[in-house]
Design a protein around this motif. Structure first.
Motif, PDB file in Angstrom:
ATOM      1  N   SER A 230       0.506  -1.364   0.263  1.00 57.35           N
ATOM      2  CA  SER A 230       0.241  -0.398   0.369  1.00 57.35           C
ATOM      3  C   SER A 230       0.480   1.261  -0.229  1.00 57.35           C
ATOM      4  N   SER A 231       0.141   2.426  -0.889  1.00 60.50           N
ATOM      5  CA  SER A 231       0.896   3.740  -0.885  1.00 60.50           C
ATOM      6  C   SER A 231       0.367   4.734   0.241  1.00 60.50           C
ATOM      7  N   MET A 291     -11.965   3.019   6.647  1.00 67.02           N
ATOM      8  CA  MET A 291     -10.884   2.004   6.692  1.00 67.02           C
ATOM      9  C   MET A 291     -10.156   1.682   5.501  1.00 67.02           C
ATOM     10  N   ALA A 293      -6.822   2.005   4.961  1.00 65.23           N
ATOM     11  CA  ALA A 293      -5.176   0.762   5.007  1.00 65.23           C
ATOM     12  C   ALA A 293      -5.244  -0.330   5.116  1.00 65.23           C
ATOM     13  N   ALA A 296      -1.569  -4.850   8.271  1.00 68.95           N
ATOM     14  CA  ALA A 296      -0.896  -6.733   8.197  1.00 68.95           C
ATOM     15  C   ALA A 296      -2.098  -7.617   9.013  1.00 68.95           C
ATOM     16  N   ASP A 326      -8.216  -7.398  14.282  1.00 67.52           N
ATOM     17  CA  ASP A 326      -8.628  -7.063  13.345  1.00 67.52           C
ATOM     18  C   ASP A 326      -8.895  -5.516  13.960  1.00 67.52           C
ATOM     19  N   PHE A 347     -12.789  -1.204   3.309  1.00 65.60           N
ATOM     20  CA  PHE A 347     -12.003  -1.517   1.916  1.00 65.60           C
ATOM     21  C   PHE A 347     -11.428  -3.526   1.885  1.00 65.60           C
ATOM     22  N   ALA A 349      -9.771  -5.446  -0.177  1.00 61.15           N
ATOM     23  CA  ALA A 349      -9.001  -5.859  -0.937  1.00 61.15           C
ATOM     24  C   ALA A 349      -8.339  -7.453  -1.320  1.00 61.15           C
ATOM     25  N   MET A 370     -18.603  -2.333   1.989  1.00 64.76           N
ATOM     26  CA  MET A 370     -17.016  -2.357   1.660  1.00 64.76           C
ATOM     27  C   MET A 370     -17.211  -1.949   0.408  1.00 64.76           C
ATOM     28  N   ASN A 373     -12.074  -3.800  -3.824  1.00 64.13           N
ATOM     29  CA  ASN A 373     -11.181  -4.017  -4.543  1.00 64.13           C
ATOM     30  C   ASN A 373     -10.176  -5.050  -5.130  1.00 64.13           C
ATOM     31  N   VAL A 375      -7.222  -6.250  -6.099  1.00 61.27           N
ATOM     32  CA  VAL A 375      -5.304  -5.813  -5.982  1.00 61.27           C
ATOM     33  C   VAL A 375      -4.636  -6.401  -7.504  1.00 61.27           C
ATOM     34  N   LYS A 405      -8.346   8.042  -8.133  1.00 52.25           N
ATOM     35  CA  LYS A 405      -8.016   7.380  -6.855  1.00 52.25           C
ATOM     36  C   LYS A 405      -9.015   8.476  -6.348  1.00 52.25           C
TER      37      LYS A 405
HETATM   38  O1  PMT Z   1      -2.504   2.910  -0.542  1.00 49.55           O
HETATM   39  P1  PMT Z   1      -2.484   2.324  -2.003  1.00 49.55           P
HETATM   40  O2  PMT Z   1      -1.506   2.030  -2.517  1.00 49.55           O
HETATM   41  O3  PMT Z   1      -3.462   3.745  -2.991  1.00 49.55           O
HETATM   42  O4  PMT Z   1      -3.935   1.058  -2.245  1.00 49.55           O
HETATM   43  C1  PMT Z   1      -5.295   1.318  -1.614  1.00 49.55           C
HETATM   44  C2  PMT Z   1      -5.526  -0.140  -1.302  1.00 49.55           C
HETATM   45  C3  PMT Z   1      -5.583  -1.254  -2.092  1.00 49.55           C
HETATM   46  C4  PMT Z   1      -4.373  -0.393   0.175  1.00 49.55           C
HETATM   47  C5  PMT Z   1      -6.750  -0.156  -0.501  1.00 49.55           C
HETATM   48  O5  PMT Z   1      -8.013   0.448  -1.515  1.00 49.55           O
HETATM   49  C6  PMT Z   1      -7.447  -1.087   0.253  1.00 49.55           C
HETATM   50  O6  PMT Z   1      -8.475  -1.987  -0.602  1.00 49.55           O
HETATM   51  N1  PMT Z   1      -7.052  -1.356   1.468  1.00 49.55           N
HETATM   52  C7  PMT Z   1      -7.702  -2.187   2.146  1.00 49.55           C
HETATM   53  C8  PMT Z   1      -6.504  -3.067   2.189  1.00 49.55           C
HETATM   54  C9  PMT Z   1      -6.786  -4.419   3.476  1.00 49.55           C
HETATM   55  O7  PMT Z   1      -5.922  -4.672   4.590  1.00 49.55           O
HETATM   56  O8  PMT Z   1      -7.702  -5.389   2.715  1.00 49.55           O
HETATM   57  P2  PMT Z   1      -8.270  -6.688   3.813  1.00 49.55           P
HETATM   58  O9  PMT Z   1      -9.778  -7.075   2.619  1.00 49.55           O
HETATM   59  O10 PMT Z   1      -7.022  -6.899   4.084  1.00 49.55           O
HETATM   60  O11 PMT Z   1      -9.146  -6.130   5.060  1.00 49.55           O
HETATM   61  C10 PMT Z   1     -10.660  -5.237   4.856  1.00 49.55           C
HETATM   62  C11 PMT Z   1     -10.640  -4.114   5.968  1.00 49.55           C
HETATM   63  O12 PMT Z   1     -10.466  -4.045   7.421  1.00 49.55           O
HETATM   64  C12 PMT Z   1     -10.445  -3.127   5.639  1.00 49.55           C
HETATM   65  O13 PMT Z   1     -10.839  -2.097   5.888  1.00 49.55           O
HETATM   66  C13 PMT Z   1      -8.716  -2.898   6.382  1.00 49.55           C
HETATM   67  O14 PMT Z   1      -8.373  -1.899   6.709  1.00 49.55           O
HETATM   68  C14 PMT Z   1      -9.798  -3.678   7.386  1.00 49.55           C
HETATM   69  N2  PMT Z   1      -8.215  -4.461   8.606  1.00 49.55           N
HETATM   70  C15 PMT Z   1      -7.688  -5.397   8.279  1.00 49.55           C
HETATM   71  C16 PMT Z   1      -6.797  -6.416   8.459  1.00 49.55           C
HETATM   72  C17 PMT Z   1      -6.664  -6.119  10.466  1.00 49.55           C
HETATM   73  N3  PMT Z   1      -5.477  -6.446  10.966  1.00 49.55           N
HETATM   74  N4  PMT Z   1      -7.640  -4.792  10.686  1.00 49.55           N
HETATM   75  C18 PMT Z   1      -8.362  -3.878   9.997  1.00 49.55           C
HETATM   76  O15 PMT Z   1      -9.079  -3.570  10.434  1.00 49.55           O
END
Ligand code: PMT
Length: 424
Positions: A230-231, A291, A293, A296, A326, A347, A349, A370, A373, A375, A405
């Motif tokens: 992620s950037s 969210m 972000a 990890a 989470d 979001f 991904a 939700m 995305n 990726v 974006k």
């Molecule tokens: O930053 P960029 O380079 O512009 O890229 C954008 C992006 C691809 C990062 C963004 O658009 C995106 O999709 N972000 C979500 C990435 C992610 O963590 O997805 P996930 O499916 O693993 O998580 C689902 C949701 O739970 C997300 O909203 C995440 O913020 C949240 N999460 C995930 C893990 C965690 N331990 N706690 C969380 O709250």
């Protein structure tokens, strides 16, 4: 219907928050200060964004920059002499005042500010400012002592309080007069962004949003970490777009190379647990949490305090991982427990069955929306400037077309505005 024909209040055009400068009629007033040359760059930014620009210069400004420069940049005659028969008949101060969607004065010198505050209209610029019903944005620039003088400060307060004038800057730094301190003209890009904020519909005014962006870096030792691609671009675009639409934004940002967006509160964090702490502080007073972000899900179990040495850990080390909390799921569960809380947007991904997994996360994390995305697409997801997403909600899905974006951020916020309105 124009104000000239009705004598009534000027109708405010509805600008697209994603591109409020496109087709806007902007008057750029140039005051007589050394920073007048920077107005050339500002005019260029406005015209590049699709605005039509009418430049008005004070007499003193023409000593710093020739009107021909602005004429070449705008393709329009520059207005600098209220009593010139040619300029008044071909441009006309009342027509300019009526047509304007916004008047931006850069640099706004102490002298211009004083004349505006006193309601004086003795040249083309001040006459247009007094006659217009469009918003006026001042970008002050002057010597630090002139800026800090109580009269200048009182004049500015009067313009803000009585006339609703907007102000951007000044910046702090080394000034042309060789003093250091506040008085520098704001950067042209920041003035252009302030102009966008004045013109964009303020449909998030009064709302507090917390937006997360970027990756988290989970330390393995003082030099190595577990991270992701992620950037921060998507989250930063959301934060800037929300601020442009009037929201008070707290951006909780993981490590990125992006500059802090102007005019919002930025909390920098490194890892998931620091992001969790920032959310605990800011999320519950907010109207919405978005969210973006990429947090990890796992972290190295026992990070070393010293740099791990190949000679000590061997050639095939095994790293044990602990699960991170989470964060979004935690907010969803806590909101359900409390019976109230912020609107929650996540979001997802994904690399396959994108909408299916996003729908499962919508339910599991108990959130309102939700953003799915994919990726794996080369023009969407991590690091690129464009994105292609599907908005997934309990009531159905909506696919958004591939766009920048920034544009995607505005379309997501369009839905956030509707969802917030439906809650009250
Ligand atoms: O930053 P960029 O380079 O512009 O890229 C954008 C992006 C691809 C990062 C963004 O658009 C995106 O999709 N972000 C979500 C990435 C992610 O963590 O997805 P996930 O499916 O693993 O998580 C689902 C949701 O739970 C997300 O909203 C995440 O913020 C949240 N999460 C995930 C893990 C965690 N331990 N706690 C969380 O709250």
């Amino acid at each position: 219907m124009s104000a000239a024909s009705t004598g009534g209040p000027r109708e405010r055009r509805m600008f697209d928050p994603a591109a409020p400068l496109a087709d806007a009629e902007i008057v750029v007033g140039v005051g007589g200060g050394i920073a007048a040359y920077k107005a050339c760059e500002l005019v260029r930014l406005f015209t590049k964004a699709g605005a039509r620009v009418q430049v008005i210069m004070t007499k003193r400004a023409t000593k710093f920059v020739g009107p021909l420069t602005f004429q070449a940049l705008t393709g329009r005659m520059v207005f600098h002499d209220l009593f010139s028969l040619t300029q008044e008949s071909e441009i006309g101060h009342i027509q300019v005042a009526d047509r304007a969607d916004l008047v931006v004065i850069a640099p706004a010198t102490a002298n211009v500010i004083a004349r505006l505050a006193a309601g004086i209209a003795d040249d083309a610029l001040t006459a247009v400012c007094l006659a217009t019903r469009s918003p006026v944005l001042l970008a002050p620039s002057m010597n630090v002592n002139m800026w800090q003088h109580p009269i200048t400060q009182a004049n500015l307060r009067r313009l803000v309080d009585v006339a609703g004038t907007f102000v951007v800057g000044p910046g702090d730094g080394f000034l042309a007069c060789r003093w250091t301190g506040p008085g520098r003209l704001a950067e042209p890009a920041d003035i252009a962004e302030a102009a966008c904020r004045v013109l964009a519909p303020q449909d998030l005014a009064g709302k507090r949003l917390v937006i997360t962006a970027g990756p988290t870096f989970e330390p393995l030792d003082p030099v190595r970490f577990l991270g992701n691609r992620s950037s921060g671009k998507m989250g930063y675009a959301l934060a800037a777009a929300a601020a442009r639409r009037g929201a008070a934004v707290t951006l909780v940002a993981g490590p990125t190379a992006l500059p802090d967006p102007v005019g919002l509160d930025v909390v920098h964090v490194e890892d998931a647990r620091a992001m969790e702490a920032a959310l605990a502080t800011h999320a519950w007073g907010a109207d919405g949490v978005i969210m973006a972000a990429a947090i990890a899900d796992f972290r190295p179990g026992t990070p070393s305090e010293k740099k791990l040495k190949r000679t000590e850990i061997g050639l095939a080390p095994v790293i044990s991982l602990d699960a991170n909390p989470d964060l979004l799921g935690g907010l969803g569960a806590e909101r359900a427990r409390r019976g109230s809380g912020p609107l929650l947007v996540g979001f997802a991904a994904e690399t396959h069955d994108v909408v299916g997994y996003a729908r499962a996360k919508l339910a599991a994390k108990q959130v309102d929306l939700m953003v799915a995305n994919d990726v794996t697409a080369p023009d969407a997801g991590f690091a690129v400037d464009t994105n292609r997403v599907v908005l997934v909600e309990p009531g159905g899905d909506r696919e958004l077309p591939l766009a920048s974006k920034r544009e995607v951020a505005h379309r997501i916020l369009d839905r956030v505005v509707e969802l917030l309105a439906a809650r009250v």
